[in-house]
Design an enzyme around this catalytic site. Structure first.
Site, PDB file in Angstrom:
ATOM      1  N   ARG A  43     -67.492  33.978 -53.588  1.00 46.30           N
ATOM      2  CA  ARG A  43     -66.008  33.234 -53.832  1.00 46.30           C
ATOM      3  C   ARG A  43     -65.323  32.877 -53.252  1.00 46.30           C
ATOM      4  O   ARG A  43     -64.591  31.448 -53.686  1.00 46.30           O
ATOM      5  CB  ARG A  43     -65.360  33.814 -54.766  1.00 46.30           C
ATOM      6  CG  ARG A  43     -64.376  33.178 -56.102  1.00 46.30           C
ATOM      7  CD  ARG A  43     -63.692  33.557 -57.201  1.00 46.30           C
ATOM      8  NE  ARG A  43     -63.198  34.876 -56.834  1.00 46.30           N
ATOM      9  CZ  ARG A  43     -62.070  35.259 -56.072  1.00 46.30           C
ATOM     10  NH1 ARG A  43     -61.008  33.718 -56.128  1.00 46.30           N
ATOM     11  NH2 ARG A  43     -61.495  36.741 -55.632  1.00 46.30           N
ATOM     12  N   TYR A  95     -64.319   8.640 -70.104  1.00 45.44           N
ATOM     13  CA  TYR A  95     -64.386  10.249 -70.102  1.00 45.44           C
ATOM     14  C   TYR A  95     -63.931  11.303 -70.383  1.00 45.44           C
ATOM     15  O   TYR A  95     -62.233  11.043 -70.287  1.00 45.44           O
ATOM     16  CB  TYR A  95     -64.982  11.011 -68.801  1.00 45.44           C
ATOM     17  CG  TYR A  95     -65.387  12.004 -68.976  1.00 45.44           C
ATOM     18  CD1 TYR A  95     -66.444  12.357 -70.191  1.00 45.44           C
ATOM     19  CD2 TYR A  95     -65.759  13.446 -68.323  1.00 45.44           C
ATOM     20  CE1 TYR A  95     -67.156  13.973 -70.319  1.00 45.44           C
ATOM     21  CE2 TYR A  95     -66.327  14.340 -68.513  1.00 45.44           C
ATOM     22  CZ  TYR A  95     -67.017  14.539 -69.806  1.00 45.44           C
ATOM     23  OH  TYR A  95     -67.231  15.580 -69.645  1.00 45.44           O
ATOM     24  N   ASP A 166     -63.848   8.558 -59.838  1.00 47.69           N
ATOM     25  CA  ASP A 166     -65.560   9.469 -60.639  1.00 47.69           C
ATOM     26  C   ASP A 166     -66.145   8.269 -60.543  1.00 47.69           C
ATOM     27  O   ASP A 166     -66.700   7.645 -60.642  1.00 47.69           O
ATOM     28  CB  ASP A 166     -65.046   9.877 -61.575  1.00 47.69           C
ATOM     29  CG  ASP A 166     -66.192  10.652 -62.467  1.00 47.69           C
ATOM     30  OD1 ASP A 166     -67.426  10.579 -61.920  1.00 47.69           O
ATOM     31  OD2 ASP A 166     -65.935  11.442 -63.767  1.00 47.69           O
ATOM     32  N   LYS A 191     -75.365  14.989 -63.410  1.00 51.67           N
ATOM     33  CA  LYS A 191     -76.267  13.211 -64.233  1.00 51.67           C
ATOM     34  C   LYS A 191     -77.319  13.499 -63.214  1.00 51.67           C
ATOM     35  O   LYS A 191     -77.958  14.265 -63.088  1.00 51.67           O
ATOM     36  CB  LYS A 191     -74.756  13.036 -64.237  1.00 51.67           C
ATOM     37  CG  LYS A 191     -74.001  13.373 -64.881  1.00 51.67           C
ATOM     38  CD  LYS A 191     -73.838  13.974 -66.369  1.00 51.67           C
ATOM     39  CE  LYS A 191     -73.465  14.185 -67.755  1.00 51.67           C
ATOM     40  NZ  LYS A 191     -71.688  15.055 -67.171  1.00 51.67           N
TER      41      LYS A 191
END
Length: 369
Positions: A43, A95, A166, A191
């Site tokens: 992490r 979006y 984006d 995507k």
């Protein structure tokens, strides 16, 4: 290997593989571990498979990349780099989850938010007076609008306004916002980068070392860590991205041309069409027009939905960027009172004639009903 001498389609295949050590694996292996000898913890320090994916994307984008569990996780990390009460300018249409993220942060007092039509350059620049961040989505979802990235980044370079883009619809092969002066380039790797509708992943790239460190800290603090398998699959998907995007955008342009002449189609939104408002902009700073297009039907919302249910080669489903072509009915923007007859098409790698025949018959069937 001299990366500067290689075409990006070649880099997509070779970047992030590590040294060519005799006996070593050709592909970075899947690393299923959370703890490492010497005190490293996944992490906090990451894992080899995350690092390989980040190296590959960073090479393509021209910066340092940080991966996240999803695209919205990557978007959240960018927002978390901002100071308290930061002024953010965001898209009035785009979006839905990004817009709700910004609105939620505004409602809680974390930021102040101004929404603007980011395809209107003058209005956007005016809204950016005193802003800490301009959030752009180009090409936009679902209207496939092209923001004037080169001019916006140039105009804001001398201000204290950071620019986040984006660029998920374009991929790093067709558009590289950092080269235009943006501070953040973000992708939903779920995507086109992953490309097979089988993973969720996000990635942010920056050239600023301080922002890179902040993005990594936010990932560790919020726990928005990518899975090892997802990172492995996304890197594998990246290897075929040049072939997939070349095929898909060629088909998208042909379908857009044909749909423009269909009597049931009121409008086609695709920057590859010379009549599209974003055509000249995309030609200036993109290396292609992408594989996303939207069409508005001259019919009712119910009939538009019936078209989605009638297709057999296209798949009626949400999301985008997979090797299979998807179709879905979308609102032009949240809260729009206009009839929702917009269909968003994500073009995959099927044969163009099969996709066209499928759409044609679905449109004709609805016209006759």
């Amino acid at each position: 290997m001299n990366d500067a001498a290689l075409h990006r389609s070649t880099l997509a295949i070779h970047a992030g593989r590590g040294p060519r050590t005799p006996g070593g694996p050709l592909n970075p292996p899947l690393t299923l571990a959370s703890s490492f000898h010497g005190g490293d913890y996944a992490r906090e320090q990451g894992t080899p498979v995350w690092e390989a994916f980040e190296e590959a994307i960073g090479t393509l984008e021209g910066g340092r990349s940080v991966s996240y569990a999803s695209g919205i996780g990557a978007s959240t990390a960018i927002v978390e780099t901002l100071p308290a009460a930061a002024k953010v300018v965001g898209p009035a249409a785009g979006y839905a989850w990004t817009r709700s993220l910004l609105r939620d942060r505004a409602d809680s007092g974390r930021i102040t938010l101004t929404e603007v039509d980011t395809s209107d350059t003058e209005a956007t620049l005016k809204a950016c007076e005193g802003a800490d961040l301009l959030w752009l989505e180009s090409p936009s979802n679902p209207m496939i609008e092209i923001a004037e990235l080169d001019r916006l980044c140039a105009e804001l370079r001398d201000r204290d306004t950071r620019v986040a883009v984006d660029s998920s619809f374009a991929t790093p092969l067709l558009q590289r916002p950092l080269e235009l002066g943006a501070d953040f380039s973000m992708h939903s790797a779920t995507k086109f980068i992953g490309g097979h509708s089988d993973l969720m992943l996000g990635v942010v790239t920056t050239r600023d070392e301080r922002l890179d460190a902040r993005l990594r800290h936010v990932r560790a603090q919020l726990g928005a860590t990518p899975g090892s398998l997802e990172s492995f699959l996304a890197l594998r998907g990246l290897r075929t991205l040049p072939l997939r995007i070349e095929t898909a955008q060629r088909t998208a342009l042909e379908l857009a041309r044909r749909l423009s002449n269909h009597p049931a189609v009121k409008a086609v939104h695709y920057a590859g069409l010379p009549t599209d408002p974003g055509h000249e902009r995309a030609k200036r700073f993109m290396d292609g027009f992408g594989a996303m297009l939207s069409i508005e039907l001259d019919t009712t919302p119910e009939a538009a939905e019936a078209v989605c249910r009638s297709v057999r080669v296209f798949t009626h489903a949400k999301s985008l960027g997979g090797i299979e072509s998807l179709i879905d009915r979308r609102a032009r923007y949240t809260g729009s009172s206009a009839p929702q007859t917009l269909l968003r098409l994500s073009i995959g790698c099927e044969h163009v004639e099969d996709l066209w025949n499928d759409l044609f018959h679905a449109l004709e069937q609805e016209n006759q009903s």
